[in-house]
Design a protein around this motif. Structure first.
Motif, PDB file in Angstrom:
ATOM      1  N   GLY A 113     109.841  24.177  22.826  1.00  8.99           N
ATOM      2  CA  GLY A 113     110.557  24.173  24.094  1.00  8.99           C
ATOM      3  C   GLY A 113     109.571  23.965  25.227  1.00  8.99           C
ATOM      4  O   GLY A 113     108.384  24.292  25.096  1.00  8.99           O
ATOM      5  N   ARG A 114     110.035  23.451  26.347  1.00 10.08           N
ATOM      6  CA  ARG A 114     109.135  23.117  27.469  1.00 10.08           C
ATOM      7  C   ARG A 114     108.384  24.341  27.993  1.00 10.08           C
ATOM      8  O   ARG A 114     107.266  24.227  28.481  1.00 10.08           O
ATOM      9  N   ASN A 115     108.996  25.508  27.879  1.00  7.32           N
ATOM     10  CA  ASN A 115     108.351  26.720  28.397  1.00  7.32           C
ATOM     11  C   ASN A 115     107.614  27.527  27.327  1.00  7.32           C
ATOM     12  O   ASN A 115     107.057  28.575  27.607  1.00  7.32           O
ATOM     13  N   ASP A 116     107.606  27.001  26.093  1.00  3.12           N
ATOM     14  CA  ASP A 116     106.826  27.652  25.026  1.00  3.12           C
ATOM     15  C   ASP A 116     105.334  27.458  25.288  1.00  3.12           C
ATOM     16  O   ASP A 116     104.932  26.497  25.964  1.00  3.12           O
ATOM     17  N   PRO A 117     104.496  28.351  24.736  1.00  3.22           N
ATOM     18  CA  PRO A 117     103.045  28.128  24.837  1.00  3.22           C
ATOM     19  C   PRO A 117     102.677  26.825  24.113  1.00  3.22           C
ATOM     20  O   PRO A 117     103.228  26.539  23.049  1.00  3.22           O
ATOM     21  N   CYS A 118     101.773  26.041  24.705  1.00  5.91           N
ATOM     22  CA  CYS A 118     101.386  24.761  24.093  1.00  5.91           C
ATOM     23  C   CYS A 118     100.730  24.984  22.735  1.00  5.91           C
ATOM     24  O   CYS A 118     100.004  25.970  22.532  1.00  5.91           O
ATOM     25  N   TRP A 119     100.921  24.018  21.830  1.00  7.21           N
ATOM     26  CA  TRP A 119     100.375  24.125  20.471  1.00  7.21           C
ATOM     27  C   TRP A 119      98.851  24.076  20.443  1.00  7.21           C
ATOM     28  O   TRP A 119      98.236  24.461  19.454  1.00  7.21           O
ATOM     29  N   CYS A 120      98.218  23.639  21.526  1.00  2.00           N
ATOM     30  CA  CYS A 120      96.754  23.503  21.490  1.00  2.00           C
ATOM     31  C   CYS A 120      96.033  24.831  21.697  1.00  2.00           C
ATOM     32  O   CYS A 120      94.812  24.903  21.559  1.00  2.00           O
ATOM     33  N   GLY A 121      96.799  25.886  22.027  1.00  2.00           N
ATOM     34  CA  GLY A 121      96.161  27.199  22.160  1.00  2.00           C
ATOM     35  C   GLY A 121      95.530  27.459  23.512  1.00  2.00           C
ATOM     36  O   GLY A 121      94.809  28.432  23.692  1.00  2.00           O
ATOM     37  N   CYS A 122      95.799  26.591  24.486  1.00  2.00           N
ATOM     38  CA  CYS A 122      95.157  26.742  25.802  1.00  2.00           C
ATOM     39  C   CYS A 122      95.781  27.879  26.615  1.00  2.00           C
ATOM     40  O   CYS A 122      95.198  28.334  27.599  1.00  2.00           O
ATOM     41  N   GLY A 123      97.003  28.313  26.210  1.00  2.12           N
ATOM     42  CA  GLY A 123      97.671  29.382  26.952  1.00  2.12           C
ATOM     43  C   GLY A 123      98.641  28.874  28.002  1.00  2.12           C
ATOM     44  O   GLY A 123      99.434  29.632  28.554  1.00  2.12           O
TER      45      GLY A 123
END
Length: 295
Positions: free
Chosen positions: A10-20
């Motif tokens: 989802g657009r507001n989920d934490p990004c998959w890259c782990g950047c936060g």
């Protein structure tokens, strides 16, 4: 694994890259771009091949050690030295920095570095019986593991008074590698780089080894993609920002055919006995070009 098989966020989920950051503020547009390219039948990198800022920071540290090791070899290599002595320098310098030589015991490889002289294309095994002679050219291929992250680069060394032909080969292959690097741009294709290398080698009357290429690197010793230097512009994997790989063309003064030493099952030679040269850099695709991490 394609992005379609990867977790939809989802657009507001934490990004998959782990950047936060939230997905919409980080890799959402990136993923959409890759999806469009995939729909156009291009090869795109899976998420696991896109290095995160945290991984890049760790890989950079491994690369610093790798460069230091090759700098140390450069300061000591000379005629009369055995390739076993080069191996010792590599092992001692690497371990001094609390790192591990990646080749050591890799799939049974018995030494800490590859040393490939004259008509040896790659994967030469250091030996006390192999003594560097005036006029030799040698590739020293060094790979380092630090805290579980990988660095990989190689350099050519010209020992004493080398022939004009050998010098031209060594210097031209370095130029080929950097000509390829000029083509590493975000959202371009690996084939753009491959064709630039190949065209320059051919223009100088040389041939490019087809069977052995570069590779993704960083979190493992050898990752996807496999990197060809006889590829065509506009083909091969998309160079998305965060992709990391080696540019390491093996270029022969004569014909491109090679064979593997039957006694050790490692060392690759030119079929026609002609000289071969290789340089290798480790490259990160960035938002605005490329960064060379190890050389």
């Amino acid at each position: 694994m394609g992005m379609s098989a990867e977790k939809k966020l989802g657009r507001n989920d934490p990004c998959w890259c782990g950047c936060g950051k939230k997905y919409k503020a980080c890799h959402e547009e990136f993923d959409r771009k890759l999806e469009n390219l995939r729909n156009q039948k291009h090869i795109v990198p899976a998420r696991k091949l896109i290095k995160t800022p945290e991984q890049i920071a760790k890989i950079r540290e491994a690369c610093k050690v790798n460069v230091e090791v090759l700098d140390t070899v450069a300061s000591k290599i000379c005629a009369g030295m055995s390739t076993e002595e080069i191996d010792r320098i590599v092992y001692e310098t690497t371990t001094k920095y609390h790192a591990i030589p990646a080749p050591l015991n890799y799939e049974g490889f018995p030494k800490s570095v590859c040393t490939s002289i004259n008509d040896a294309v790659c994967h030469g095994i250091p030996s006390p019986d192999e003594i560097l002679q005036d006029g030799d050219i040698i590739n020293v291929d060094c790979s380092t593991i630090l805290d579980g992250y990988f660095a990989d680069s190689s350099r050519m060394f010209m020992i004493g008074n080398v022939s004009p032909e050998a010098r031209k080969l060594v210097e031209t292959v370095k130029d080929c590698m950097y000509k390829g690097l000029e083509q590493v741009k975000p959202w371009g294709f690996l084939g753009d780089m491959g064709q630039a290398v190949h065209d320059m080698a051919r223009a100088n009357g040389y041939s490019v080894v087809r069977e052995i290429g570069g590779h993704g690197v960083g979190c493992e010793f050898h990752e996807d993609p496999w990197v060809s230097y006889v590829s065509k512009k506009g083909t091969e994997m998309v160079m998305a920002p965060g992709l990391m790989f080696t540019i390491e063309p093996m270029i022969n003064a004569g014909r491109p055919e090679i064979f593997i030493d039957e006694e050790n099952n490692w060392t690759v030679y030119t079929e026609d006995g002609s000289l071969s040269a290789q340089w290798e850099i480790q490259v990160l695709v960035t938002e605005d070009g490329a960064e060379v991490l190890s050389w």
